[in-house]
Design a protein around this motif. Structure first.
Motif, mmCIF file in Angstrom:
data_model
loop_
_atom_site.group_PDB
_atom_site.id
_atom_site.type_symbol
_atom_site.label_atom_id
_atom_site.label_comp_id
_atom_site.label_asym_id
_atom_site.label_seq_id
_atom_site.Cartn_x
_atom_site.Cartn_y
_atom_site.Cartn_z
ATOM 1 N N LEU A 90 0.989 -1.134 0.026
ATOM 2 C CA LEU A 90 -0.125 -0.109 -0.049
ATOM 3 C C LEU A 90 1.000 1.267 0.072
ATOM 4 O O LEU A 90 0.338 2.280 -0.577
ATOM 5 N N GLU A 91 2.239 1.272 0.455
ATOM 6 C CA GLU A 91 2.883 2.300 0.501
ATOM 7 C C GLU A 91 3.894 2.319 -0.602
ATOM 8 O O GLU A 91 4.841 3.447 -0.608
ATOM 9 N N ALA A 92 3.773 1.365 -1.512
ATOM 10 C CA ALA A 92 4.913 1.263 -2.619
ATOM 11 C C ALA A 92 4.503 2.363 -3.616
ATOM 12 O O ALA A 92 3.254 2.916 -3.912
ATOM 13 N N PRO A 93 5.428 3.014 -4.435
ATOM 14 C CA PRO A 93 5.121 3.970 -5.384
ATOM 15 C C PRO A 93 4.405 3.661 -6.637
ATOM 16 O O PRO A 93 3.672 4.475 -7.095
ATOM 17 N N ASP A 94 4.274 2.487 -6.823
ATOM 18 C CA ASP A 94 3.375 1.696 -7.578
ATOM 19 C C ASP A 94 1.890 0.992 -7.264
ATOM 20 O O ASP A 94 1.506 0.316 -7.796
ATOM 21 N N SER A 95 1.542 1.367 -5.971
ATOM 22 C CA SER A 95 0.669 0.862 -5.349
ATOM 23 C C SER A 95 -0.512 1.051 -6.142
ATOM 24 O O SER A 95 -1.427 0.060 -6.398
ATOM 25 N N GLU A 96 -0.925 2.299 -6.780
ATOM 26 C CA GLU A 96 -2.026 2.450 -7.262
ATOM 27 C C GLU A 96 -2.096 1.695 -8.677
ATOM 28 O O GLU A 96 -3.211 1.104 -9.099
ATOM 29 N N ALA A 97 -1.065 1.444 -9.489
ATOM 30 C CA ALA A 97 -1.004 0.504 -10.690
ATOM 31 C C ALA A 97 -1.541 -1.009 -10.293
ATOM 32 O O ALA A 97 -2.108 -1.567 -10.734
ATOM 33 N N MET A 98 -0.954 -1.361 -9.045
ATOM 34 C CA MET A 98 -1.258 -2.727 -8.517
ATOM 35 C C MET A 98 -2.444 -2.895 -8.094
ATOM 36 O O MET A 98 -3.350 -3.854 -8.525
ATOM 37 N N LEU A 99 -3.175 -1.939 -7.517
ATOM 38 C CA LEU A 99 -4.444 -2.056 -7.109
ATOM 39 C C LEU A 99 -5.442 -2.147 -8.496
ATOM 40 O O LEU A 99 -6.544 -2.691 -8.426
ATOM 41 N N GLU A 100 -5.320 -1.210 -9.274
ATOM 42 C CA GLU A 100 -5.854 -1.211 -10.528
ATOM 43 C C GLU A 100 -5.783 -2.754 -11.059
ATOM 44 O O GLU A 100 -6.982 -3.097 -11.660
ATOM 45 N N TRP A 101 -4.824 -3.053 -11.171
ATOM 46 C CA TRP A 101 -4.608 -4.505 -11.765
ATOM 47 C C TRP A 101 -5.442 -5.526 -11.101
ATOM 48 O O TRP A 101 -6.152 -6.239 -11.578
ATOM 49 N N VAL A 102 -5.441 -5.340 -9.603
ATOM 50 C CA VAL A 102 -6.307 -6.351 -8.927
ATOM 51 C C VAL A 102 -7.686 -6.290 -9.245
ATOM 52 O O VAL A 102 -8.254 -7.319 -9.491
ATOM 53 N N ARG A 103 -8.155 -5.066 -9.222
ATOM 54 C CA ARG A 103 -9.675 -4.766 -9.425
ATOM 55 C C ARG A 103 -10.053 -5.429 -11.048
ATOM 56 O O ARG A 103 -11.269 -5.552 -11.232
ATOM 57 N N GLN A 104 -9.152 -5.628 -11.801
ATOM 58 C CA GLN A 104 -9.336 -6.167 -13.043
ATOM 59 C C GLN A 104 -9.388 -7.595 -13.410
ATOM 60 O O GLN A 104 -9.662 -8.340 -14.370
#
Length: 284
Positions: A90-104
């Motif tokens: 959650l604190e990683a700089p690429d967290s937003e991209a990872m979370l977007e991938w998860v929801r797909q």
């Protein structure tokens, strides 16, 4: 080309790398299906997601209860548990991209394996399938949840996702109750009654079913019995291979094994490949 199914990884990236090396996985040639719970409780959930994302279309992923929990925590719908190990992700700089991938990712997947009279249906979910659902029903209901996960109402959905009720499916369910029942069946269920009433408290092996309940896959007349249902989620059940069933969670995060199953030209052709895992959590 080979097809591999892999059970719950739960943030154990070193074990995943070791297993993929052992099976000689090649993204240009092979397909791997991860049966949910990619993250949490293990030491490096972010590394798991980055690795799987890097495989592109060669890696297909189901969403498990821990993956949905990640989304719930990230969107403020759920407080972190003391056993969570999601902070680095959650604190990683690429967290937003990872979370977007998860929801797909997927709530259920289906493949037809083999040809002619040897063809068979492979249905893949994280936890289970209610006895009154057919393969087609399961895919349609999974798609309802996937649509919400990928849409603008994600936050509202996550706020209403938690809870054990309704414990029984009805086609008349609507709104958050309907979505919650689908999610609970596909990502949390171990035991249910002959009528499809779900039980969520018992987490031990199949022999510990409470009175009036049984493992979901042993309900008489289950409408997916003519398919092979592959799932994870149930580490205390462990490896189980039957014509109608593949149980793949062998307790990686608890110091057990991370397991892959190679599916051959027909669903009868199965090869189990395992690597021993370093314990990341103690039971209890």
């Amino acid at each position: 080309m080979a097809l591999y199914l892999i059970g719950d990884i739960q943030g154990c990236d070193a074990a995943l790398q070791q297993l993929l090396d052992k099976i000689g996985f090649s993204p240009s040639r092979d397909t791997v299906v991860l049966l949910g719970d990619l993250v949490n409780r293990g030491p490096d959930s972010a590394a798991v997601l980055r690795r799987v994302q890097g495989y592109g279309a060669s890696a297909l992923s189901l969403l498990g209860n821990h993956d949905l929990h990640l989304l719930g925590v990230a969107h403020g719908a759920r407080k972190p548990s003391r056993k969570d190990t999601l902070g680095g992700l959650l604190e990683a700089p690429d967290s937003e991209a990872m979370l977007e991938w998860v929801r797909q990712q997927h709530m259920a997947l289906h493949m037809q394996i083999g040809q002619g009279d040897k063809a068979g249906d492979l249905l893949m979910v994280h936890a289970g399938v209610l006895p009154q659902w057919t393969v087609g029903d399961t895919l349609v209901l999974a798609a309802e949840v996937e649509s919400v996960l990928r849409g603008p109402a994600l936050g509202e959905f996550l706020l209403g996702m938690y809870g054990n009720e309704p414990a029984q499916w009805s086609d008349t369910l609507t709104g958050s109750a309907r979505l919650r029942a689908i999610v609970n069946a596909l990502t949390r269920m171990r035991f249910c009654s002959a009528e499809g009433v779900m039980e969520f408290e018992t987490k031990d092996g199949a022999a510990t079913a409470p009175e009036g309940f049984m493992p979901w896959f042993d309900v008489p007349g289950r409408k997916t019995a003519n398919a092979t249902v592959a799932f994870g989620h149930w580490s205390t059940l462990g490896w189980l291979s039957r014509p109608d069933l593949l149980s793949t969670d062998t307790g990686c995060v608890w110091g057990g094994c991370l397991s892959a199953v190679r599916i051959g030209a027909t669903l009868d052709e199965r090869e189990l490949i395992q690597v021993k895992c370093e314990q990341a959590q103690k039971p209890g």
